[in-house]
Design a protein around this motif. Structure first.
Motif, mmCIF file in Angstrom:
data_model
loop_
_atom_site.group_PDB
_atom_site.id
_atom_site.type_symbol
_atom_site.label_atom_id
_atom_site.label_comp_id
_atom_site.label_asym_id
_atom_site.label_seq_id
_atom_site.Cartn_x
_atom_site.Cartn_y
_atom_site.Cartn_z
ATOM 1 N N THR A 74 0.832 -1.205 0.000
ATOM 2 C CA THR A 74 0.000 0.000 0.000
ATOM 3 C C THR A 74 0.865 1.253 0.000
ATOM 4 N N ALA A 75 0.480 2.231 -0.806
ATOM 5 C CA ALA A 75 1.251 3.473 -0.914
ATOM 6 C C ALA A 75 1.253 4.237 0.405
ATOM 7 N N LEU A 76 2.389 4.845 0.694
ATOM 8 C CA LEU A 76 2.546 5.692 1.879
ATOM 9 C C LEU A 76 2.801 7.116 1.421
ATOM 10 N N ARG A 77 2.128 8.083 2.041
ATOM 11 C CA ARG A 77 2.327 9.488 1.700
ATOM 12 C C ARG A 77 3.320 10.083 2.697
ATOM 13 N N LEU A 78 4.560 10.308 2.248
ATOM 14 C CA LEU A 78 5.588 10.855 3.130
ATOM 15 C C LEU A 78 5.535 12.368 3.209
ATOM 16 N N ASP A 79 5.000 12.961 2.162
ATOM 17 C CA ASP A 79 4.947 14.413 2.025
ATOM 18 C C ASP A 79 3.881 14.681 0.964
ATOM 19 N N PRO A 80 3.278 15.863 0.937
ATOM 20 C CA PRO A 80 2.289 16.130 -0.112
ATOM 21 C C PRO A 80 2.803 15.864 -1.526
ATOM 22 N N ARG A 81 4.128 15.892 -1.699
ATOM 23 C CA ARG A 81 4.688 15.696 -3.037
ATOM 24 C C ARG A 81 5.398 14.360 -3.213
ATOM 25 N N ILE A 82 5.478 13.535 -2.175
ATOM 26 C CA ILE A 82 6.209 12.278 -2.258
ATOM 27 C C ILE A 82 5.318 11.121 -1.829
#
Length: 267
Positions: A74-82
């Motif tokens: 599952t995708a992880l959102r590390l930052d609004p752009r990453i």
């Protein structure tokens, strides 16, 4: 950076980030996500977002072979752009073994040649030999040959000479004597009987020869493709050709790009 993806590899407490042809490496301690953001954010253009395909990521369990190329977790959102897409590694019980980043190269090769049946040799800090059939990774074996070479040799990228061929042959015929032969190289260097490049060439031949002796079931009579470039690939190709293996070479950068596209595509 111009592309909308990057590749990250976490191994031994170090984070390696590949951005096109550029490779950045930093210690990450217990915060690989923080290290990744610190490396990547300053390199993003205004308004640019990027997906990072990561191997070796904490909390992502490896998958046992035989199996198809693993799908990302599952995708992880590390930052609004990453956005981070961790890809599971591969494990096996007999013999116990684990590979991580090489999964993307296998995926990339199968994307180009889905009917491939044979052995993929993946030289690197951890060299892996992967048996592939019917679009599955059947088994694999990994070796720390390049890591040992970089530790023992002052000049691992020295030009290949006949001394390399002799050392490969010697190690393959007498792999049990490897430690003694490595010590002899050190002695020869200290006594002035070998210069630096000669010693490096012989060290590489001994270590790769011992690896080929151990990996014989993976290459003997097999269709072998080496996915690597540069000095290390040249040595593996030369050593395998000397054993009569009809070996081919594939570009690792292209295989990586295809592998990333494959694991990011819808299942």
């Amino acid at each position: 950076m111009q592309q909308d993806w990057a590749a990250a590899e976490l191994a031994g407490g170090e984070l390696r980030l590949r951005l096109g042809d550029e490779v950045l490496a930093v210690p990450c301690g217990d915060d690989p996500a923080g290290a990744l953001c610190t490396l990547l954010l300053p390199r993003l253009s205004l308004g640019q977002a990027v997906t990072v395909v990561a191997t070796g990521w904490p909390g992502v369990a490896p998958i046992a072979v035989p199996c198809p190329v693993p799908r990302p977790a599952t995708a992880l959102r590390l930052d609004p752009r990453i956005s981070l897409r961790p890809v599971p590694g591969l494990m096996q019980d007999r013999p116990p073994d684990l590979i991580q980043a090489q999964v993307l190269l296998v995926a990339g090769h199968l994307a180009k040649d889905p009917d491939f049946d044979g052995i993929l040799c993946l030289p690197g800090r951890q060299t892996a030999w992967a048996q592939v059939s019917a679009q599955e990774i059947v088994s694999f074996r990994s070796f720390l040959t390049a890591e040992m070479l970089s530790t023992l040799s002052r000049d691992p990228e020295a030009a290949v000479t006949a001394g390399f061929d002799d050392a490969v042959s010697q190690a393959m015929s007498r792999p049990a004597a490897l430690a003694a032969e490595l010590s002899s190289v050190r002695a020869g260097l200290a006594l002035g009987r070998l210069d630096g490049p000669q010693a490096a060439d012989r060290l590489a031949g001994l270590l790769i020869g011992a690896e080929l002796a151990a990996a014989r079931p993976w290459w003997l009579g097999q269709n072998v493709v080496v996915i690597a470039g540069g000095w290390l690939a040249d040595r593996y190709l030369r050593a395998l050709a000397a054993q009569g293996v009809a070996v081919a070479q594939a570009d690792p950068a292209q295989a990586l790009q295809r592998g990333i596209r494959t694991v990011l595509s819808p299942a």
